[in-house]
Every structure is written in C-alpha cells, then in structure tokens.
Motif scaffolding. Structure first.
Motif, short mmCIF file in Angstrom:
data_model
loop_
_atom_site.label_atom_id
_atom_site.label_comp_id
_atom_site.label_asym_id
_atom_site.label_seq_id
_atom_site.Cartn_x
_atom_site.Cartn_y
_atom_site.Cartn_z
N GLY A 257 1.81 3.07 4.65
CA GLY A 257 0.75 2.32 3.96
C GLY A 257 0.40 1.05 4.73
N ARG B 177 -12.02 -4.88 -1.44
CA ARG B 177 -13.31 -4.29 -1.10
C ARG B 177 -14.45 -5.22 -1.50
NH1 ARG B 177 -14.27 1.45 -3.46
NH2 ARG B 177 -12.74 2.08 -1.90
N CYS C 246 0.84 -1.19 0.00
CA CYS C 246 0.00 0.00 0.00
C CYS C 246 0.87 1.24 0.00
CB CYS C 246 -0.90 -0.03 1.24
SG CYS C 246 -1.95 1.43 1.36
N SER D 42 -1.58 1.74 7.83
CA SER D 42 -2.99 2.08 7.55
C SER D 42 -3.84 0.85 7.26
CB SER D 42 -3.06 3.06 6.36
OG SER D 42 -2.81 2.35 5.15
N LYS D 43 -3.19 -0.29 7.04
CA LYS D 43 -3.96 -1.50 6.70
C LYS D 43 -3.92 -2.56 7.81
CE LYS D 43 -5.19 -0.11 2.58
NZ LYS D 43 -6.59 0.29 2.32
N ASP E 201 -5.72 -2.81 10.40
CA ASP E 201 -7.06 -3.24 10.79
C ASP E 201 -7.60 -4.29 9.82
OD1 ASP E 201 -7.22 -1.81 13.12
OD2 ASP E 201 -7.92 0.01 12.09
N TYR E 202 -7.22 -4.15 8.56
CA TYR E 202 -7.60 -5.17 7.57
C TYR E 202 -7.02 -6.53 7.97
CZ TYR E 202 -7.19 -7.88 3.24
OH TYR E 202 -7.23 -8.90 2.31
N SER F 175 1.31 5.14 0.59
CA SER F 175 0.63 6.23 1.30
C SER F 175 0.93 7.60 0.73
CB SER F 175 1.00 6.21 2.79
OG SER F 175 2.34 6.67 2.96
N TRP G 91 -6.67 -3.47 -3.76
CA TRP G 91 -7.52 -3.03 -2.64
C TRP G 91 -8.95 -2.78 -3.07
CZ3 TRP G 91 -6.07 -3.92 2.06
CH2 TRP G 91 -4.71 -3.99 2.36
N GLN H 114 0.50 -11.98 0.81
CA GLN H 114 -0.46 -10.90 0.51
C GLN H 114 -1.19 -11.13 -0.81
OE1 GLN H 114 2.32 -7.50 0.62
NE2 GLN H 114 2.15 -7.30 -1.60
#
Ligand code: NOJ
Length: 553
Positions: free
Chosen positions: A32, A450, A20, A35-36, A38-39, A22, A423, A365
């Motif tokens: 980045g 998503r 990711c 920020s992910k 939580d995913y 950023s 993403w 990933q």
C-alpha cells in the motif's frame, strides 16, 4: 553554521497500519505504501520515517518487536520491503526505520530465554529484581497504567517494563545487548536504509539503584523516571562509532523527559551522537500539571516560551526537529487550531508557524489534509492500549468519571492520529476494500486527499508550497530566530535572519480579529506565503481569524 542535507530535508511519518491497505484485510501494508510513493513525491517530501514494520504480536501496534529482522505478516514480506525501499530511492526519497530498542516484545526469543531461569545466558538481557518488602522493587509506573514491574512466577522475580507488560526493558548495561542491537542496525544499513528514529532512546540507561520517584495521579512515578540516565551518552557514542558512522545517516532520538541541557549532548553538532531529538515540552502546554488527561486549552504564551527556548537554546550548538503531530498525539488542528469553521485556515496557519522555524520539519500522515480528531463515542471504539488502560485505571480509582474520561480521550487519545488515511470519498475513505481495523473518521467525505489535490487553495497545496519554499530560501533552513511580542496571547510573531535577509512570520492563533503593528522595516516587504488570498500589509493591520502571513525583506 554547517550545512547538512538532513537540515534541509522534510520528513513525512507513515503509520503503516493506517496508511493504505493493498489486500483488503483492513490493515495498511507495505505494498500500500509503495503504491502511494508518487503522492508523497508530489507533496515534495524528502524522507519517510516508517513506524515499525517488524514482526510483532501487536500489543502496542508494532512497538513490541519479536523479531527485528522479519516483517510483520499483516504488512507483507521482506521482498515487499525491499521493493518499497528501491521504489522510494528511485524517486529520490530516503527511508528511516523506527528503532525500538529500549524494550522488545515478551515474545522475542531473548525474553523467552531470559525468563526461563536465573542461570539462562539471556537472563541479564533484561532487568530482573527480587521483590522488596513483598512488593514491586520500586514505585515506577508503566507509561500505559499500573506498575512498571511484572511478577514472573517461573523465577519468582519481577521484570521491568516502562511500557506494557508485553514490552520488557532491555538491559543496556549488558555489553552483549548493545552488540546485538548494533549488529541488527548494521544489517539494516547494509540493506540500504537511510537512518533511524530511535524510540524512547532517552530511557535506555537506568540508574543502578533504581530509586523511587514522585507519584502521579494514579499513585505511580512517571515512566520517564529513568530519562537521561548515567550512561546514555556513552552508549550513543558507542553506537555512533560502531554503526552510524558507517553511512551518511539521518538520526532522530525520541527523548521523552529531555531537558534543553541534555538535548545539547544528544544532538551536539560535533556529530558524536544523534542529529536531532524529539522533545515534548510543547506537547505538554495543554497538560494539567503532569497529567495529560485533560481538555485544557493551552495559553499561547506558554507555547511561545517553550518553542523560543528551544530555538534559541540549540542555535549553533545542536539542531531542532519541528513537529505538531505524530502517532502518539491528537490532531493539531483540533488541538491548537480550529477544526470547525476555520479548519483549513488554521491548519495552514499552524504549518506556517512551525515549519518556518529552524529545524527539520516532520509531517505526520494526514496532517497535510488538515485531518481532525475523531468523534469516538464509546470506549469500545478505541484500539490503543494506552487509552483503554488509562480509562479503566482512572475511572476505576474514581479519579475521573466515565464521561469525563471519554471527553479527555476524545481530545487526547493517540487513536485520533491512528484512524485510516482519508484518500477519497469512496467507502472507508478509499483506505481499504475490507473492514478497517479501527473506525474511519466520518468526515472523510469532505476531508480527503482526492478533494484536496483537486483544489488549488487546499491545505495539501499549501504544504506543498511551504516545502518548496524551504528548498528555495536558505533563510528558512539556516536563519536565526527572534521572538517578537512575547506577551501577546493571540499572536505568534517571529523573525528569521540570514545575512542581509530577514523574514517576518505573523500568525493569529485565535478565531478573532486581532490588531498587529507591522514593524516599519517590513512594510515594503514581499509576501512570501499567506493563508488568505488577499492580504494587504500596512502599518496597523487587523489580522483575520487564524491568518498567517510571511514577509521577506
Ligand atoms: C514511543 C512510541 O512513539 C509509542 O507509540 C510507543 O507506544 C512507545 N514509545 C513504546 O515503544
């Protein structure tokens, strides 16, 4: 069997360059990743293995390190790193660093010194040899094509590089090198990291006389020639005492060229070396002899033979790691499953088959989305030096035509795993607002996180459920393994047993309907997980394409 948290954990590998971005420079970065988190928490994983984030000239995307205690500028700063580590720990996620110490970058200060003169105090940090009969000191090949030796005019000698010529091999027989490595590892442990994945650790100890090996298709011996050398276990035991025992770490050694017998030493459950190894025999089932460049499909019986040998061979002695993918391998759904009509079903089947075995699961990933290989069209689309060098070497030598080699690269290139994480269906798959460093797989409109998270029957939710099951059912972690029906070319079936409990895992590896006779004792079993909504179990079942069912009794 001794219970350990790292046996019960699920590890998720991040390839930072492609995860990711950023700041819109087209390259993934540490902010980045933060920020992910939580995913990843939602997916349910326990540990992140972070591919290298250290300062590097990026000849091999960070596996060529020029400063082990600095962060690569494109990825951010040490503050960003500390923030990410704290944020991961806040969520109960541990962080494993990639330890690349078989070699450094040629831009590391040790090598800059080493090449200056034969008297330089750093000379013996690397492996230097004079020419033999006016040529390279032996016939070893680099993993990335050509000879493993580079002539350096400054001192008129050759240095060894099992990987690119910008990755000179360290001389582990020099105690000073080992002390430097241990000191650096301790520095990271003091920072609070939770363990190490050790890059090609099986190659660190070279036989003193560096004997020639058997030449492969390009005329050179395999880079694996030095695998499991004379002092490797001694050095790892020393590392255990001087570093690893200071904390409750998780350690996995990438052991190319490892045999089952050797693995028992590397990953002995007496805890004297590492917790587990990555072995690669199941990644070779679709190779053409010793040559990986082919598009041959595996015979399922070979896969079963290899995985079963490792399951049974390490039982109660050492510990397995379970992986289909990493940043060096193509996408599993394109390789062992079906990336067309049965993409989702086969991605779930592959996960069921592997992650219900004994060992610590590693998810790469995008695997949890069923990401696929990439329709690269031209050699210019590739970024990986391994792929690019092999293309030029093998087409140049006339071993393969250009079309043939492109076909093999499309199937096997490491770049298949390295395109940006998908993403969303937004531009560049939501990975960056800039221009990505490597092309995005055009299928991102359909395959993205998503979409996967919004749908109950997605691959993502299936992985989530598998991970949850491992936490709920001890038998998945600690049960013993028994293969059923070894001669079937279509079905992979095995049991796991713990005390009175038993699991039966049944996986159809084909796009056909295949009959399967369910053993009587499982007929009344409960379905633990399945990749079709409506499986009915009866004695003479017909499995649907890529169907997977797990029964418990
Ligand atoms: C193994 C790593 O996984 C790979 O990506 C790298 O190119 C080589 N080791 C050299 O560090």
């Amino acid at each position: 069997m001794e219970k350990k948290w790292w046996k019960e954990s699920v590890v998720y590998q991040i390839y930072p360059r492609s995860f990711c971005d950023s700041n819109g420079d087209g390259i993934g970065d540490i902010k980045g990743i933060t920020s992910k988190l939580d995913y990843l928490k939602e997916l349910g994983i326990d540990v992140i293995w972070l591919s290298p984030v250290y300062q590097s000239p990026n000849d091999d995307n960070g596996y060529d390190i020029s400063d082990y205690q600095a962060i690569m500028k494109e990825f951010g700063t040490m503050e960003d790193f500390d923030e990410m580590l704290a944020a991961a720990h806040d969520r109960g996620i541990k962080l494993v660093m990639d330890l690349v110490v078989n070699h450094t970058s040629d831009e590391h200060r040790w090598f800059i010194e080493s090449r200056k003169s034969v008297e330089n105090p750093y000379r013996d940090y690397y492996i230097w040899r004079p020419a033999k009969d006016g040529k390279e000191p032996n016939n070893w090949g680099s993993c990335f094509s050509g000879s493993a030796w580079e002539y350096d005019p400054e001192t008129e000698m050759y240095y060894l590089h099992l990987f690119s010529k910008k990755q000179p091999d360290l001389n582990w027989d020099n105690p000073k090198v080992r002390e430097e490595v241990y000191e650096m590892m301790n520095w990271w442990l003091d920072k609070g990291v939770d363990g190490f994945r050790m890059d090609v650790i099986s190659l660190i100890s070279k036989k003193p006389d560096l004997p020639d090996g058997v030449p492969g298709i390009n005329g050179y011996a395999s880079f694996n020639e030095p695998a499991n050398g004379p002092h490797v276990h001694e050095y790892l035991r020393e590392m255990r005492e001087k570093v690893l025992n200071r904390a409750d770490t998780i350690t996995v050694g990438e052991c190319s060229g490892v045999t089952l017998e050797e693995a028992k030493k590397y990953a002995d459950s007496d805890g004297s070396e590492l917790n587990m190894v990555f072995q690669f025999e199941h990644m070779d089932v679709d190779a053409d002899g010793t040559n990986k460049w082919s598009d041959k499909k595996m015979d399922l019986r070979d896969l079963k033979e290899v995985l079963t040998r490792w399951q049974k061979g390490l039982e109660n002695i050492a510990w397995n790691s379970l992986f289909w993918e990493n940043h060096d391998q193509p996408r599993s759904v394109s390789r062992f499953g079906n990336d067309g009509k049965y993409r989702e079903t086969s991605a779930k089947m592959l996960a069921t088959c592997l992650y219900l075995m004994q060992g610590t699961p590693y998810i790469y990933q995008g695997q949890e989305l069923g990401m696929t290989n990439v329709p690269f069209e031209r050699i210019e689309d590739f970024r990986d030096l391994d792929s690019i060098n092999a293309y030029h070497e093998l087409t140049g030598q006339g071993v393969f035509s250009k079309e043939e080699m492109l076909r093999y690269l499309r199937y096997k290139s490491r770049d298949n795993a390295r395109t940006p994480f998908q993403w969303s269906d937004e531009e560049h798959a939501g990975f960056t607002t800039g221009t990505p460093w490597i092309m995005v797989n055009p299928n991102y409109k359909e395959i993205n996180a998503r979409e996967q998270m919004s749908r109950e029957d997605s691959v993502f939710h299936y992985f989530q459920k598998l991970i949850r099951l491992r936490k709920e059912q001890e038998i998945i972690v600690y049960g013993t393994y028994e293969l059923l029906w070894p001669e079937s070319r279509e079905i992979y079936a095995y049991t796991r047993t713990l005390g009175e409990k038993q699991l039966l895992v049944i996986c159809n590896f084909t796009a056909d309907q295949v009959p399967f006779k369910v053993p009587e004792e499982f007929l009344q079993g409960e379905i633990l997980i399945q990749n079709f909504r409506d499986a009915a179990v009866n004695e003479n079942m017909t499995l649907r394409p890529y169907e997977a069912i797990v029964l418990m009794r």
